[in-house]
Design an enzyme around this catalytic site. Structure first.
Site, mmCIF file in Angstrom:
data_model
loop_
_atom_site.group_PDB
_atom_site.id
_atom_site.type_symbol
_atom_site.label_atom_id
_atom_site.label_comp_id
_atom_site.label_asym_id
_atom_site.label_seq_id
_atom_site.Cartn_x
_atom_site.Cartn_y
_atom_site.Cartn_z
ATOM 1 N N SER A 189 40.939 41.521 42.612
ATOM 2 C CA SER A 189 40.045 40.817 41.466
ATOM 3 C C SER A 189 39.869 41.732 40.289
ATOM 4 O O SER A 189 39.394 41.333 39.291
ATOM 5 C CB SER A 189 38.671 40.641 42.170
ATOM 6 O OG SER A 189 38.139 41.937 42.596
ATOM 7 N N LYS A 236 28.858 40.355 41.388
ATOM 8 C CA LYS A 236 29.412 41.018 40.186
ATOM 9 C C LYS A 236 28.617 40.860 38.928
ATOM 10 O O LYS A 236 28.286 41.866 38.085
ATOM 11 C CB LYS A 236 31.190 40.860 40.063
ATOM 12 C CG LYS A 236 31.881 41.013 41.360
ATOM 13 C CD LYS A 236 33.330 40.613 41.242
ATOM 14 C CE LYS A 236 34.079 40.885 42.421
ATOM 15 N NZ LYS A 236 35.341 40.436 42.274
#
Length: 841
Positions: free
Chosen positions: A681, A724
């Protein structure tokens, strides 16, 4: 210059549930339901497995914990079991021919305990009857005749010997050593001196007569043991005859009551035969001859040592309709239900501790005279015995965690026999006397509950799993979110509230629960099927509603439950945020830097996860076309992270240096990272940092990035997008929000957004931004404020674009590499300075 990619509107960050779609004021108006929601595929598999009665069609239910596997399967099994016949009772009885191999008796349901009671009554009756018979005048007279007959034989033999002796002037004397012969004269026995004084001829005659008579007496006396054996044999035969007469009518009535079961009748005949042969065992009084009290321990020892234990019946499986004291609804736990005093249905058993003895049964031992002894009465049943004829539910992880249980379970399913063995006997290590009970036929459907990974590992390493568990019920962890599933959520919660006496939820609270279900699913278009989490949320919301003195759970109570749970678990998150806020961990949220970017990661701790910003930096120099992943070099990078770095290396070379070799070494690192890094990611963030280092165009530190990249420059979806964004938002909020801060996410993750209300509010007030990007070019424009630039027909990028600066930077490195090579060849090395000036031209 502004980017063509605009921030997402606040409404795209959180998909709300409209309370107006619910046709109730509170969940108290809803009727309870028993259906499991969102598991149609699993329900079909369970139906199929239950309906298949062939061997091997056992069920493996796989899915995450809390998805309702056990509840759904238990309910379906109980419904199916209610329509099935009640299974038979099973008993172990003594095998009189081979006592170490107890016999298994199969009895119609509910008849095991009556057989045991009748055997106990029989023994009690015989303990009173047989002593009375053997102490009666009739028996004494018959035995007296036998004893008198043999006494007469002995006396007759002695009389004949005595008469012969008298004729030959010999006396028959009884001494301590037995019978003896002695010469006489005038009716008096001669002593040795007197005998020696006789004339020699007379002495020889008398000595000869003594020897002849001695041999005759010995011959007659030698028959005495035979007479005694015959006497004992006749007495034994008398005892058998008397016992047979005493018990015959009792056993005949007994057999008549069980004549519908021939194998029981055969057993009773064997019992009768053994009683006739061992009638003396019933003469042993177990009660004290005096009236002294017998302590319980003494009484137990008497019973355990009694030879009459061999006539007991050990009922392993009892399907008698007897309700437990704490059973108020008329259903026997783990077994057939009692309805109107009658058993109905097959057993459904869940074994929480599937050890070898709990599953297959065990043979217990007693300490007696310093040794361990056992008999068939000490055979104890296991879960397979209790579930025989029905269904057994086991936890696969617990089964595999117990020594020898998995192999024993497979062996039992293959043989269709329940064989009770101790671990010592199974491994050949037993040193005590034990039993070999007759195996019991097995007819059971096994259901294993486990996680998907456990099932896949089993099927990979154990080929028998596919043969013994042919049906798999795959429980999903999420389902589609729509009005229908929202109403199903409401019905489920109404059922829970009524079952556990919780306060009802109003429409607002129900809408908030649905929204939280989407957050747990990490998808605004899905709802979690992890009902354990939803149930816990409702219970905790009920607590806060009661704390507030409300008789209805409202949306604020649900939100308080969510916040309180996060508060209980977020010590680590607060510590991370504190270290960033104090500058111990360096995360910049303003200004711009070349070759540095804020990446985002997710830390998971059991059922709580949070986002953590990470500073990623990149430095480039002259080299041979390497992109060095420092995390991998020091064994901190996982395989997925290394894969991401290789992909961005491929993207760099194929887009910017298709026809020329790369002449650089780029070093990528997660700064202040002291643990392992895995996942791809961060590959887009690492690529942005690399492009910035090559072009020398600074990246805005007010932005953070997440997303993986493919070889064509597309930004791909990642997990944990909500955590996040919130992690970087918390860092920015602690330092004061500005209109420049935000997060870049893959456009494919927009449908997953279910952000906290404070994040949504900040976006709505234009103090924070969330950008959805599809390509690397989109992202680099937002991060630098400079157009990425598209290649023209000649392959050149526009002047003033990021891509043009990257190409120039790579060209400068290539030129320096050529110059360095030329100087090496000419023998005049220059400075190897790997620094180059990449400028916007």
């Amino acid at each position: 210059m502004s980017s063509s990619v605009k921030p997402l509107p606040a409404d795209a960050l959180y998909t709300r549930c409209d309370p107006g779609q619910f046709g109730f004021e509170t969940t108290a108006e809803l009727a309870p339901v028993e259906d499991v929601i969102g598991q149609d595929r699993a329900v079909e598999a369970v139906h199929f497995a239950i309906g298949m009665r062939h061997d091997g069609y056992n069920l493996f239910a796989m899915g995450p914990e809390g998805t309702g596997k056990y509840s759904l399967i238990r309910r379906f099994l109980e419904k199916r079991a209610a329509a099935q016949p009640v299974p038979d009772d099973w008993c172990h009885v003594n095998s009189f021919e081979e006592p170490h191999r107890p016999q298994a008796l199969r009895l119609p349901p509910g008849r095991g305990m009556p057989l045991r009671a009748e055997m106990e009554h029989l023994v009690e009756e015989l303990q009173a009857t047989l002593p009375a018979v053997f102490e009666g005048e009739k028996y004494r007279a018959r035995r007296g005749l036998i004893e008198e007959e043999f006494k007469t034989l002995q006396e007759r033999a002695l009389s004949e010997i005595q008469a012969r002796a008298k004729e030959q002037e010999i006396a028959l004397l009884r001494t301590q050593m037995g019978l003896a012969l002695a010469p006489t004269k005038d009716g008096e026995a001669l002593n040795p001196q007197e005998f020696e004084a006789l004339p020699a001829e007379e002495r020889e005659r008398r000595r000869s007569d003594l020897e002849v008579l001695q041999k005759e007496m010995e011959a007659r006396l030698a028959e005495a043991p035979r007479w005694e054996r015959e006497q004992r044999q006749r007495i034994r035969e008398l005892n058998r005859q008397v016992t047979r007469e005493a018990v015959g009518h009792l056993m005949a009535e007994f057999r008549q009551r069980w004549e519908d079961l021939p194998w029981v009748v055969d057993y009773l005949r064997a019992v009768e035969t053994d009683i006739v042969e061992n009638a003396q065992d019933f003469m042993l009084r177990e009660d004290s001859k005096d009236d002294a009290p017998v302590m319980p321990a003494q009484r137990r020892a008497q019973i355990e040592a009694s030879p009459l234990r061999r006539y007991q019946v050990n009922v392993l499986v009892d399907n008698t309709c007897v309700l437990p004291e704490d059973d108020a609804d008329g259903s026997a736990a783990n077994g057939p239900a009692c309805v109107d005093g009658e058993l109905v249905g097959a057993p459904v058993v869940y074994e929480d501790h599937p050890s070898l003895s709990n599953l297959l049964g065990r043979i217990e031992h007693l300490q007696h005279a310093g040794t361990l002894v056992t008999d068939f009465n000490l055979i104890k049943p296991g879960a397979l015995h209790r579930a025989n004829g029905g269904y057994l539910i086991l936890d696969a992880r617990k089964v595999l965690g117990q020594p020898h249980v998995w192999d024993a379970l497979k062996r039992t399913l293959r043989s269709r026999r329940i064989r009770i063995e101790s671990p010592g006997t199974m491994l050949g290590l037993a040193s005590t006397v034990t039993l070999e009970p007759e195996p019991i036929p097995l007819d059971v459907k096994i259901v294993l509950l486990g996680e998907p990974m456990l099932y896949f590992l089993l099927t990979q390493y154990d080929p028998e799993v596919g043969e013994l568990f042919k049906v798999v019920a795959d429980f999903d962890n999420r389902m589609d979110r729509n009005d229908e599933t929202a109403r199903q959520y409401a019905s489920l919660i109404a059922t829970l509230a009524q079952r556990e006496s919780l306060e009802p939820l109003d429409r607002g609270a129900m809408a908030r629960v649905v929204e939280h279900g989407a957050r747990l699913a990490d998808d605004a278009e899905k709802l979690t099927t992890h009902m354990g989490s939803i149930v816990d949320l409702v219970r905790e919301a009920d607590f806060w509603a009661r704390e507030a003195g409300s008789d209805v759970v409202r949306a604020e109570d649900v939100q308080k439950a969510i916040d309180a749970k996060a508060r209980r678990s977020d010590r680590a998150r607060e510590r991370v945020q504190e270290e960033i806020r104090r500058g111990t961990v360096v995360i910049e949220t303003d200004g711009a830097r070349v070759g540095q970017i804020n990446g985002l990661a997710v830390l998971r701790m059991h059922d709580f996860s949070f986002g953590r910003p990470s500073r990623i930096s990149c430095r480039v120099r002259l080299g041979k076309g390497q992109v060095v992943d420092i995390e991998r070099e020091v064994a901190l990078g996982g395989p997925l992270h290394s894969k991401g770095v290789l992909i961005l290396s491929s993207y760099l070379s194929t887009r910017y240096a298709r026809d020329t070799p790369l002449s650089l070494v780029a070093n990528l690192v997660f700064e202040q990272s002291y643990a392992g890094v895995d996942g791809d990611s961060a590959s887009s963030a690492e690529l942005y940092a690399l492009l910035s280092a090559l072009s020398e165009i600074p990246i805005k530190q007010s932005l953070a990035v997440t997303g993986s990249v493919d070889q064509h420059g597309r930004i791909q979806a990642i997990g944990g997008v909500n955590e996040k964004i919130e992690g970087f938002f918390d860092v920015c909020a602690a330092r004061r929000l500005t209109s420049d801060q935000g997060v870049l996410i893959p456009a494919a993750n927009v449908k997953h957004l279910m952000l906290r209300e404070d994040v949504v509010a900040a976006v709505r007030e234009d103090r924070f931004h969330v950008y959805a990007v599809e390509t690397v070019d989109h992202g680099i424009e937002i991060l630098t404020g400079v157009p990425a630039g598209e290649a023209g027909p000649d392959g050149a990028y526009p002047i003033g674009s990021v891509n043009r600066a990257v190409v120039n930077g790579l060209a400068g490195l290539a030129r320096r590499e050529r110059e360095w090579s030329r100087r090496i060849q000419e023998g005049a090395p220059g400075n190897g300075g790997g620094q180059r000036q990449g400028k916007l031209i």
